[in-house]
Design a protein around this motif. Structure first.
Motif, PDB file in Angstrom:
ATOM      1  N   LEU A  88      -6.204  14.044   7.972  1.00 11.65           N
ATOM      2  CA  LEU A  88      -6.052  12.643   8.347  1.00 11.65           C
ATOM      3  C   LEU A  88      -4.640  12.187   8.026  1.00 11.65           C
ATOM      4  O   LEU A  88      -4.011  12.658   7.080  1.00 11.65           O
ATOM      5  CB  LEU A  88      -7.061  11.733   7.647  1.00 11.65           C
ATOM      6  N   ARG A  89      -4.145  11.267   8.837  1.00 12.52           N
ATOM      7  CA  ARG A  89      -2.785  10.763   8.726  1.00 12.52           C
ATOM      8  C   ARG A  89      -2.752   9.299   9.142  1.00 12.52           C
ATOM      9  O   ARG A  89      -3.768   8.751   9.603  1.00 12.52           O
ATOM     10  CB  ARG A  89      -1.844  11.567   9.611  1.00 12.52           C
ATOM     11  N   LEU A  90      -1.595   8.698   9.001  1.00 11.12           N
ATOM     12  CA  LEU A  90      -1.364   7.354   9.509  1.00 11.12           C
ATOM     13  C   LEU A  90      -0.773   7.407  10.913  1.00 11.12           C
ATOM     14  O   LEU A  90      -0.108   8.377  11.283  1.00 11.12           O
ATOM     15  CB  LEU A  90      -0.375   6.610   8.623  1.00 11.12           C
ATOM     16  N   SER A  93      -1.428  14.139   6.297  1.00  9.04           N
ATOM     17  CA  SER A  93      -2.238  14.861   5.298  1.00  9.04           C
ATOM     18  C   SER A  93      -2.376  14.055   4.005  1.00  9.04           C
ATOM     19  O   SER A  93      -1.974  14.492   2.921  1.00  9.04           O
ATOM     20  CB  SER A  93      -1.632  16.238   5.026  1.00  9.04           C
ATOM     21  N   LEU A  94      -2.986  12.900   4.113  1.00  6.24           N
ATOM     22  CA  LEU A  94      -3.084  11.964   2.995  1.00  6.24           C
ATOM     23  C   LEU A  94      -4.096  12.430   1.945  1.00  6.24           C
ATOM     24  O   LEU A  94      -5.185  12.903   2.281  1.00  6.24           O
ATOM     25  CB  LEU A  94      -3.509  10.590   3.502  1.00  6.24           C
ATOM     26  N   VAL A 133       0.859  -1.178   0.000  1.00 12.22           N
ATOM     27  CA  VAL A 133       0.000   0.000   0.000  1.00 12.22           C
ATOM     28  C   VAL A 133       0.898   1.231   0.000  1.00 12.22           C
ATOM     29  O   VAL A 133       1.767   1.378   0.863  1.00 12.22           O
ATOM     30  CB  VAL A 133      -0.938   0.029   1.220  1.00 12.22           C
ATOM     31  N   GLU A 134       0.683   2.096  -0.972  1.00 11.14           N
ATOM     32  CA  GLU A 134       1.451   3.337  -1.105  1.00 11.14           C
ATOM     33  C   GLU A 134       0.591   4.509  -0.647  1.00 11.14           C
ATOM     34  O   GLU A 134      -0.597   4.592  -0.994  1.00 11.14           O
ATOM     35  CB  GLU A 134       1.859   3.536  -2.566  1.00 11.14           C
ATOM     36  N   PHE A 135       1.195   5.418   0.121  1.00 12.70           N
ATOM     37  CA  PHE A 135       0.496   6.581   0.654  1.00 12.70           C
ATOM     38  C   PHE A 135       1.131   7.848   0.096  1.00 12.70           C
ATOM     39  O   PHE A 135       2.359   8.004   0.145  1.00 12.70           O
ATOM     40  CB  PHE A 135       0.562   6.592   2.178  1.00 12.70           C
ATOM     41  N   MET A 181      -3.370   2.588  11.881  1.00  5.39           N
ATOM     42  CA  MET A 181      -4.514   3.441  12.199  1.00  5.39           C
ATOM     43  C   MET A 181      -4.610   4.645  11.274  1.00  5.39           C
ATOM     44  O   MET A 181      -3.601   5.264  10.930  1.00  5.39           O
ATOM     45  CB  MET A 181      -4.376   3.920  13.651  1.00  5.39           C
ATOM     46  N   LEU A 182      -5.832   4.955  10.844  1.00  4.50           N
ATOM     47  CA  LEU A 182      -6.127   6.239  10.231  1.00  4.50           C
ATOM     48  C   LEU A 182      -6.510   7.202  11.350  1.00  4.50           C
ATOM     49  O   LEU A 182      -7.429   6.927  12.128  1.00  4.50           O
ATOM     50  CB  LEU A 182      -7.285   6.128   9.241  1.00  4.50           C
ATOM     51  N   VAL A 183      -5.819   8.312  11.422  1.00  9.03           N
ATOM     52  CA  VAL A 183      -5.984   9.260  12.532  1.00  9.03           C
ATOM     53  C   VAL A 183      -6.655  10.534  12.036  1.00  9.03           C
ATOM     54  O   VAL A 183      -6.242  11.114  11.020  1.00  9.03           O
ATOM     55  CB  VAL A 183      -4.617   9.588  13.158  1.00  9.03           C
TER      56      VAL A 183
END
Length: 323
Positions: free
Chosen positions: A227-229, A242-243, A171-173, A209-211
Motif C-alpha cells: 500500500l502507498r499514498l 510501502s507504508l 500526518v507523517e508517513f 488516497m491509500l492505494v
C-alpha cells in the motif's frame, strides 16, 4: 529537432548532485553502466524478465467520479519506469529488483495524536472501505508524468478509525526498510527509512488516497506494494510507497528530501508551473508513453490540474515561499 526522453537526459540535469554521484558510484561498482541508458519500453522487458511467477491477484474497484478523463498510461510503462530509490537510482531498477520485497505478513501502525492508536494488518486495511478505481495524474519533479488508474480509497477512511485529537496538525508517513531485499538503501542517498508528511487537512481531503492496486490488480512491488499514498496535486515524491507507520503529530515532520536537499524540495510540493526547481523549469512536462519519441511537451497545470478541488486549502498562502 530530436526531443529526448526523460531517461535520455543527463542525470546531472535532473537529479540532485548527491543522488547522481551516488548513482554513478553504484553503477560503476555493480558493472551495469549500460542500465541507465534504457528507454521505458526497454525497461518493460527488464520487468518481464524479473517478474514474479504468476499473475497479480485481481483487485477491482468501483469507478470513481474523482477520476480524470485523460488517456491512461500503459501498464507496461507504469510498472517499468519508476522512482523507488530503495531498489536503485535508475528508472528500470525497481522493476528489476523489487521482486524480493516481502509484502506478507504486513502491518501498518497508526499512532501519535490519536484517541485510538492501532496496528492494522494489511488484510484488515483491504476491507476497511469500499475500493474505488480512480484515474489520477502523476507529475514527478523531474518533468515527466503519467495517468494511472489506482485502486484504493480515501486516506481519511483510515484516519477516522483512530480519532485524531485536536493536536493532530500533520500526518507523517514512514516506509519500510528491508535491507536484505532493497539494494538501494546501501547507497546512502537518503537517510532511511523514507519519510514524508502532509498537513492534516491535506491528508483528510477526499483526493488523498491509500492505494492497494492499479489497473484492477494488486499493486506491483515496484509501484509501492502492498500500500502507498497517491496525492495527485503534489509532485510524486510526496506519495510515499510501502507504508508501515502513520503518525499524527503536532509539529511539521522533516521529510526525507527536505533533510537531504532543503533548497530543492519543499514540504508542500504542490505542482506549480510558476515555481521552477533550482536547476530546471517546471512549466512543462512530457507524458510517458504519449506519441513516442517525438511527443511534444505539454504545459504543466497548477496543482496538476486539481486546482478546483484543492486550491482552497492554500488560500492566503504564498505558494512560492511555501513551495
Amino acid at each position: 529537432m530530436l526531443i529526448r526522453k526523460p531517461d535520455a537526459i543527463q542525470s546531472s540535469e535532473i537529479t540532485p548532485e548527491r543522488v547522481w554521484r551516488a548513482r554513478r558510484d553504484l553503477i560503476l561498482g555493480a558493472g551495469v553502466a549500460a542500465a541507465g541508458l534504457g528507454l521505458p519500453g526497454w525497461a518493460g522487458r527488464a520487468w518481464a524478465a524479473n517478474a514474479p511467477v504468476g499473475e497479480p491477484a485481481v483487485l477491482p474497484g468501483q469507478a470513481s467520479p474523482l477520476s480524470v478523463m485523460d488517456k491512461q498510461t500503459s501498464l507496461s510503462d507504469i510498472t517499468s519506469y519508476n522512482n523507488y530509490y530503495e531498489f536503485g537510482l535508475d528508472k528500470s531498477d525497481p522493476a528489476a529488483h523489487a521482486g524480493k520485497l516481502q509484502t506478507r505478513p504486513w502491518t501498518v501502525s497508526v499512532e501519535g495524536e490519536v484517541g485510538k492508536p492501532r496496528t492494522f494488518d494489511i488484510e484488515e486495511l483491504l476491507k476497511l472501505a469500499p475500493m474505488e478505481e480512480r484515474v489520477y495524474r502523476l507529475r514527478c519533479v523531474e518533468g515527466w508524468s503519467m495517468v494511472i488508474p489506482w485502486v484504493g480509497y480515501s486516506l481519511s477512511a483510515l484516519l477516522k478509525q483512530v480519532e485524531p485529537t485536536a493536536n493532530a496538525k500533520y500526518v507523517e508517513f514512514v516506509t519500510v526498510v528491508q535491507r536484505d531485499n532493497m539494494p538501494g538503501v546501501r547507497a546512502g542517498v537518503l537517510d532511511w527509512p523514507y519519510v514524508e508528511g502532509l498537513r492534516i487537512d491535506e491528508a483528510m481531503h477526499p483526493l488523498a488516497m491509500l492505494v492497494f492496486g492499479l489497473y484492477g490488480k494488486v499493486l506491483p512491488n515496484q509501484n509501492g506494494a502492498p500500500l502507498r499514498l497517491a496525492v495527485p496535486w503534489k509532485y510524486g515524491f510526496k506519495s510515499a510507497k510501502s507504508l508501515v507507520k502513520i503518525r499524527l503529530v503536532e509539529k511539521q515532520p522533516v521529510s526525507s528530501w527536505i533533510k537531504a536537499a532543503p533548497q530543492e524540495y519543499g514540504f508542500y510540493a504542490n505542482v506549480n508551473p510558476a515555481v521552477p526547481h533550482p536547476r530546471w523549469s517546471q512549466a512543462s512536462e512530457r507524458r510517458i508513453g504519449e506519441d513516442g519519441l517525438f511527443s511534444p511537451k505539454r504545459k504543466t497545470l497548477p496543482f496538476n490540474g486539481y486546482a478546483d478541488q484543492v486550491a482552497a486549502l492554500y488560500q492566503g498562502m504564498d505558494l512560492k515561499a511555501n513551495y
